[in-house]
Scaffold this motif. Structure first.
Motif, PDB file in Angstrom:
ATOM      1  N   PRO A   1     102.413  99.522  37.234  1.00 52.24           N
ATOM      2  CA  PRO A   1     101.589 100.352  36.348  1.00 52.24           C
ATOM      3  C   PRO A   1     101.087 101.608  37.044  1.00 52.24           C
ATOM      4  N   VAL A   2     101.178 101.639  38.376  1.00 46.78           N
ATOM      5  CA  VAL A   2     100.800 102.820  39.150  1.00 46.78           C
ATOM      6  C   VAL A   2     101.839 103.041  40.243  1.00 46.78           C
ATOM      7  N   VAL A   3     101.883 104.275  40.719  1.00 38.79           N
ATOM      8  CA  VAL A   3     102.660 104.599  41.920  1.00 38.79           C
ATOM      9  C   VAL A   3     101.649 105.015  42.980  1.00 38.79           C
ATOM     10  N   PRO A   4     101.359 104.156  43.962  1.00 37.14           N
ATOM     11  CA  PRO A   4     100.436 104.549  45.027  1.00 37.14           C
ATOM     12  C   PRO A   4     101.007 105.734  45.803  1.00 37.14           C
ATOM     13  N   LEU A   5     100.173 106.759  46.014  1.00 39.66           N
ATOM     14  CA  LEU A   5     100.632 107.942  46.736  1.00 39.66           C
ATOM     15  C   LEU A   5     100.101 107.974  48.158  1.00 39.66           C
ATOM     16  N   TYR A   6      98.773 107.981  48.304  1.00 38.08           N
ATOM     17  CA  TYR A   6      98.191 108.092  49.632  1.00 38.08           C
ATOM     18  C   TYR A   6      96.725 107.703  49.608  1.00 38.08           C
ATOM     19  N   GLN A   7      96.162 107.518  50.802  1.00 37.33           N
ATOM     20  CA  GLN A   7      94.722 107.440  50.966  1.00 37.33           C
ATOM     21  C   GLN A   7      94.315 108.638  51.821  1.00 37.33           C
ATOM     22  N   THR A   8      93.134 109.171  51.578  1.00 43.36           N
ATOM     23  CA  THR A   8      92.709 110.342  52.329  1.00 43.36           C
ATOM     24  C   THR A   8      92.299 109.945  53.743  1.00 43.36           C
ATOM     25  N   VAL A   9      92.378 110.912  54.631  1.00 43.72           N
ATOM     26  CA  VAL A   9      91.990 110.713  56.027  1.00 43.72           C
ATOM     27  C   VAL A   9      90.680 111.459  56.259  1.00 43.72           C
ATOM     28  N   ARG A  10      89.670 110.739  56.689  1.00 42.19           N
ATOM     29  CA  ARG A  10      88.390 111.377  56.975  1.00 42.19           C
ATOM     30  C   ARG A  10      88.416 111.941  58.390  1.00 42.19           C
ATOM     31  N   THR A  11      87.821 113.110  58.558  1.00 42.07           N
ATOM     32  CA  THR A  11      87.789 113.750  59.871  1.00 42.07           C
ATOM     33  C   THR A  11      86.354 114.077  60.263  1.00 42.07           C
ATOM     34  N   THR A  12      86.091 114.035  61.550  1.00 45.21           N
ATOM     35  CA  THR A  12      84.838 114.531  62.098  1.00 45.21           C
ATOM     36  C   THR A  12      85.113 115.008  63.516  1.00 45.21           C
ATOM     37  N   MET A  13      84.152 115.671  64.085  1.00 44.47           N
ATOM     38  CA  MET A  13      84.281 116.131  65.464  1.00 44.47           C
ATOM     39  C   MET A  13      82.910 116.027  66.108  1.00 44.47           C
ATOM     40  N   HIS A  14      82.896 115.755  67.416  1.00 48.52           N
ATOM     41  CA  HIS A  14      81.617 115.557  68.098  1.00 48.52           C
ATOM     42  C   HIS A  14      81.565 116.372  69.383  1.00 48.52           C
ATOM     43  N   SER A  15      80.363 116.528  69.900  1.00 45.55           N
ATOM     44  CA  SER A  15      80.156 117.275  71.142  1.00 45.55           C
ATOM     45  C   SER A  15      80.508 116.411  72.346  1.00 45.55           C
TER      46      SER A  15
END
Length: 549
Positions: free
Chosen positions: A510-524
């Motif tokens: 019933p669906v075509v899975p495409l992707y999951q998003t990638v969360r990004t962060t950066m630190h000192s």
């Protein structure tokens, strides 16, 4: 006394004076805030919380702060990936199981025992009791502006209480000062996940009575930090809770959340040493440069979110009511190419459960990209020359880009696609209606918890208007397995049922899975222990800050 310490002392003393309390606790909080100095972790967020009232706060930025100031009965393991989805005790002394008497065999009764000696922050400064937990859940259920999800309205008596027919929630029972029993109307083994949500964070009744409707601007709980000052539109400062043992208070002596920088400006501020951690996703233009930089790519942290972007195929609308057509579309779309097109801000998926969620099969893919097989399936369904259709999507990034990629892939197998872009808010209302006529469209969904049964329940059951099942897919075997999982208290057996549900769903397509998003962060360079939690995202209490800028 420094000007900062004096200001913080005055701020908290106003609260204490209103309660008739001494300023000793305020002075200690102010002293901790002032002495944090260079060990204060500065985090940049784009959006200031509207409220820090647990019953009302829903946006990610708000819950990040709430987990600093409040506790829930359960929380998640201090680990990345799927390991982070394991439930562990927070206020509770242990995670309820059948073996320890915490869950009944029919998964309708949950008994929670609290840890001894956990205290609310000053000026309340008393032990947290089962009565406080009962009060907090009851308050959330009765809050007119709150919209409790089904796990909470499944508590016996919750609906009658919300409707004003009763003055208490029958399913919440305080057995003794440290034990609460919760009874459900129907079995739900996944209810434990609901007890890890900040929606059920515990706060003291007398503090709510003091502040009333503005308690969300004066948060107080039993968490490792307390709000020492809140400058609307600018920043929230937090100091270590005096009632939290030093070894449990988090490595950062203080935390400062700033709300004055856009995403691009925040990156520049971090590179100048003015910010320690990014609370928002890194803009694509900056991300590309960071990945190329030897210095900054080492401080870049990425992890997949528990979400899913997918193509839905309406099983009630021709030609997508034909299984062969749905299989053809599944083979036609090249998710690997889509991942590259979106500059690897996403991770391609070939299954219903995203990576990090229990039930996900690493590398699992039900349909390989195969244009020739897609054309053969279309021919067998009576469409040797393909057909023309409209692909519906909302207009928020990156959906228009995704729609173009899907259009190109479908054209390669003979399916001609017109794209209809609709305002985002209007789109969801339209797509959820059974009579919408939307045959194929794009959607995304994010998990409130890592409970795979809640995931399937929302997206692949109850094919009725107003829900999230845009495919209007219904299958008796999936429904049977879901009911069995709800009444299965043993985690491994429950997970096996979830995997079987995924197999059924992927077969029916019933669906075509495409992707999951990638969360990004950066630190000192001075920030330590940073990782993106699969459920909690940025779990600020677990990061450290060494002396320096």
């Amino acid at each position: 006394m420094t000007k900062l310490r004096a200001l913080l002392t005055v701020t908290v003393c106003v609260v204490l004076a209103a309660l008739g309390a001494a300023c000793g606790a305020a002075d200690e909080i102010a002293q901790r805030a002032a002495s944090a100095g260079s060990r204060t972790l500065t985090v940049s967020f784009a959006q200031e919380p509207l409220t820090l009232d647990p019953a009302l706060a829903a946006e990610t930025d708000a819950t990040s702060v709430l987990r600093l100031t409040h506790q829930t009965l359960l929380t998640y393991a201090d680990a990345g990936g799927e390991a982070g989805t394991e439930l562990v005790p927070d206020l509770a002394a242990e995670v309820p199981t059948v073996a320890n008497g915490g869950i009944s065999k029919d998964c309708r009764v949950f008994t929670l025992r609290l840890r001894k000696g956990v205290r609310f922050a000053p000026p309340i400064d008393r032990e947290v009791t089962a009565r406080d937990v009962e009060y907090s859940i009851t308050r959330m259920l009765g809050e007119p502006l709150a919209t409790p999800a089904s796990p909470y309205t499944n508590i016996s008596g919750a609906r009658a209480f919300r409707a004003g027919r009763t003055k208490a929630v029958a399913g919440l029972q305080v057995l003794n000062p440290r034990t609460l029993r919760i009874r459900l109307r129907k079995p739900d083994a996944g209810f434990l996940y609901a007890l890890a949500s900040t929606t059920t964070a515990v706060l003291p009744k007398e503090w709510v009575a003091r502040w009333g409707d503005v308690v969300g601007r004066h948060p107080l709980g039993s968490g490792p930090y307390v709000v020492s000052s809140w400058s609307p539109g600018r920043e929230i400062k937090l100091a270590a809770n005096p009632n939290t043992p030093a070894e449990s208070a988090g490595a950062a002596a203080g935390i400062r959340c700033v709300y004055t920088l856009g995403a691009g400006d925040a990156v520049a501020a971090l590179q100048r040493g003015e910010v320690d951690l990014l609370g928002e996703a890194i803009p694509q233009a900056r991300l590309t440069d960071i990945r190329k930089s030897h210095t900054w790519r080492e401080r870049l942290v990425e992890a997949p979110r528990l979400d899913l972007c997918y193509v839905y195929l309406n099983t009630l609308v021709a030609p997508f009511n034909d299984l062969r057509v749905r299989h053809a579309v599944s083979h036609a779309i090249d998710t690997a190419a889509l991942e590259e097109r979106l500059s690897f801000r996403v991770s391609a998926l070939g299954q219903v459960f995203p990576a990090g969620m229990p039930g996900h099969t690493p590398g699992g893919r039900s349909y390989a990209h195969d244009a020739e097989q897609a054309r053969e399936l279309l021919a067998s369904a009576g469409y040797p020359d393909g057909f023309t259709t409209t692909l519906y999507t909302h207009d928020a990034d990156p959906m228009p880009t995704v729609a173009k990629a899907v259009k190109k892939d479908l054209a390669a197998v003979g399916i001609t696609v017109d794209i209809a872009k609709i305002d985002r808010a209007q789109y969801w209302a339209m797509a959820s209606q059974k009579d919408s006529g939307f045959g194929i469209g794009l959607a995304d969904w994010a998990a409130d918890s890592p409970d795979p049964t809640a995931w399937i329940g929302a997206l692949f059951t109850r094919p009725e208007s107003g829900g999230a099942n845009f495919s209007f897919y219904g299958d008796q075997e999936v429904e049977r397995l879901l009911a069995a999982a709800a009444g299965q208290p043993h985690p491994e057996k429950r997970l096996a049922l979830c995997r079987r549900m995924q197999e059924c769903i992927m077969h029916d397509a019933p669906v075509v899975p495409l992707y999951q998003t990638v969360r990004t962060t950066m630190h000192s360079a001075n920030t330590t222990g940073v990782f993106i939690h699969s459920v909690l995202g940025l779990d600020l209490a677990r990061y450290g800050k060494t002396a320096g800028q």
